[in-house]
Design a protein around this motif. Structure first.
Motif, short mmCIF file in Angstrom:
data_model
loop_
_atom_site.label_atom_id
_atom_site.label_comp_id
_atom_site.label_asym_id
_atom_site.label_seq_id
_atom_site.Cartn_x
_atom_site.Cartn_y
_atom_site.Cartn_z
N PRO A 240 0.81 -1.22 0.00
CA PRO A 240 0.00 0.00 0.00
C PRO A 240 0.84 1.28 0.00
CG PRO A 240 -0.97 -1.62 1.47
CD PRO A 240 0.36 -2.17 1.04
N LYS A 241 1.89 1.29 0.81
CA LYS A 241 2.73 2.50 0.86
C LYS A 241 3.61 2.60 -0.39
CE LYS A 241 4.88 5.46 4.24
NZ LYS A 241 4.97 5.73 5.67
N LEU A 242 4.06 1.45 -0.92
CA LEU A 242 4.85 1.49 -2.15
C LEU A 242 4.03 2.01 -3.33
CD1 LEU A 242 7.06 -1.74 -2.14
CD2 LEU A 242 7.86 0.62 -2.38
N ARG A 243 2.73 1.71 -3.30
CA ARG A 243 1.86 2.21 -4.39
C ARG A 243 1.85 3.74 -4.42
NH1 ARG A 243 -4.67 1.04 -5.05
NH2 ARG A 243 -4.92 2.11 -7.06
N GLU A 244 1.99 4.36 -3.24
CA GLU A 244 1.97 5.82 -3.16
C GLU A 244 3.36 6.42 -3.38
OE1 GLU A 244 -1.00 7.20 -2.83
OE2 GLU A 244 -1.78 5.14 -2.73
N SER A 245 4.38 5.56 -3.51
CA SER A 245 5.76 6.06 -3.60
C SER A 245 6.10 6.52 -5.01
CB SER A 245 6.74 4.96 -3.16
OG SER A 245 6.84 3.97 -4.18
N ALA A 246 7.30 7.07 -5.15
CA ALA A 246 7.75 7.61 -6.44
C ALA A 246 8.34 6.54 -7.37
CB ALA A 246 8.79 8.70 -6.19
N VAL A 247 8.56 5.33 -6.87
CA VAL A 247 9.19 4.29 -7.71
C VAL A 247 8.22 3.87 -8.82
CG1 VAL A 247 8.42 2.28 -6.34
CG2 VAL A 247 10.60 2.20 -7.59
N ASP A 248 8.77 3.63 -10.02
CA ASP A 248 7.92 3.33 -11.18
C ASP A 248 7.48 1.88 -11.25
OD1 ASP A 248 8.20 5.97 -12.37
OD2 ASP A 248 10.26 5.40 -12.85
N MET A 249 8.35 0.97 -10.81
CA MET A 249 8.17 -0.45 -11.07
C MET A 249 8.47 -1.26 -9.82
SD MET A 249 10.10 -2.29 -14.28
CE MET A 249 9.98 -0.74 -15.18
N ILE A 250 7.66 -2.28 -9.57
CA ILE A 250 7.84 -3.11 -8.37
C ILE A 250 7.89 -4.58 -8.79
CG2 ILE A 250 6.79 -3.80 -6.16
CD1 ILE A 250 5.37 -0.99 -6.22
#
Length: 343
Positions: A240-250
């Motif tokens: 959930p927090k990574l979805r809001e982050s600036a990183v483009d790809m997970i």
């Protein structure tokens, strides 16, 4: 990269036996001096050719010039003493003898930039370069100076940002930060881990990725996985927090894992590197098995955001097994590509 379902690897590929001992992490180099430099370049050429032959669209160096995905970067920094070693627990899983932070850490010169320039000169395909993430770096050291995991992570984030900007200038298309520690220290990830990752990628115009896996196919990791039960829901705590982050790809580990596919829904909108190759097994997937994993993922990620990938690095595998797995990844992605385009 406009191609649908562009394939890539998560990181390392096996080194040729003339460069280092096969199927072993931290294997010492078999060459020295100018011969070692030439040998690394030759190994990079070979691994690049094998990726291209297998239909890998976004290529990498296969980490041919590094002994280890974390420590080789740290070796080039000041403030870390490799002679003063302490035993620490890595990702709450296994003990390892690691170097000590004895003073302020700093990057006095570029670490991987010349290697990246060499890779760029060898191919016109998009290239991806992996760097260790701040949290995984601090988990691979004994800190005798800052006495604070968070403070050291912020220092490393600044250093990584310096390196990432120069890698971008060298022609790298995607910079990937490896953060297996994100699957272990959930409170710290949400408190400051994602924030330090964002500091590491600050100001970059190229694509950015974070690779979060359950680790190499080594015994300590496979033993740990055996304790996780029939469903692995670790990603649920951080997505959930990574979805809001600036990183483009997970990236996430899907092949032969017990990760529920629907967790991908938690990062809707991001590009997703779906691990469709198991790196903890010598069994080579069939293209159809890879295709089946990708079809399942497509229930939760739009096709234009799906990047077929490996679960993790393949350094501990034999070259023939890794080659077969790369070919299966390329062929499996092509099956699904044809289905999506109606051919």
């Amino acid at each position: 990269m406009n191609k649908l379902l562009p394939t890539s690897t998560a990181g390392s590929l096996p080194k040729p036996s003339w460069l280092a001992q096969p199927e072993k992490l931290w294997s010492p180099w078999k060459l020295e001096g100018e011969e070692l430099i030439e040998g690394k370049h030759d190994a990079l050429r070979v691994t690049l050719a094998e990726q291209c032959l297998a239909g890998i669209d976004i290529v990498s160096d296969g980490e041919q010039t590094r002994q280890h995905f974390v420590t080789t970067f740290i070796e080039h920094l000041s403030g870390v003493d490799f002679e003063k070693r302490e035993t620490v627990r890595i990702r709450d899983r296994y003990d390892a003898s690691v170097p000590s932070v004895v003073g302020a850490v700093a990057r006095e010169k570029p670490v991987f930039v010349e290697d990246a320039k060499f890779l760029r000169s060898q191919t016109t395909r998009p290239i991806k370069w992996a760097l260790p993430g701040p949290m995984t770096m601090i988990d691979t050291l004994h800190d005798a100076h800052y006495k604070s995991r968070e403070k050291l992570a912020w220092e490393f984030a600044t250093i990584l940002n310096q390196e990432a900007k120069e890698l971008e200038a060298a022609g790298v298309d995607i910079i990937q930060f490896d953060e297996p520690a994100f699957n272990v220290f959930f409170d710290e990830v949400n408190d400051w881990g994602i924030a330090t990752l964002e500091r590491a990628l600050e100001g970059l115009n190229c694509q950015t990725a974070v690779h979060i896996c359950y680790g190499y196919g080594i015994k300590a990791n496979t033993d740990w996985k055996a304790t996780l039960g029939h469903e692995w829901r670790q990603y649920e705590k951080i997505f959930p927090k990574l979805r809001e982050s600036a990183v483009d790809m997970i990236s996430l580990e899907c092949q032969n894992s017990h990760v529920p596919m629907d967790l991908i829904e938690l990062i809707r909108g991001k590009k997703v590197m779906v691990g469709a190759i198991d790196v903890a097994s010598n069994t080579v997937e069939t293209p159809e098995q890879v295709a089946d994993t990708l079809r399942k993922a497509l229930q939760f990620v739009d096709a234009d955001k799906l990047h077929p990938c490996t679960n993790c690095g393949m350094a501990p595998l034999s070259r023939s097994v890794a080659r077969g797995k790369l070919q299966a990844l390329g062929a499996g992605a092509e099956i699904v590509r044809r289905e999506l385009s109606g051919n």
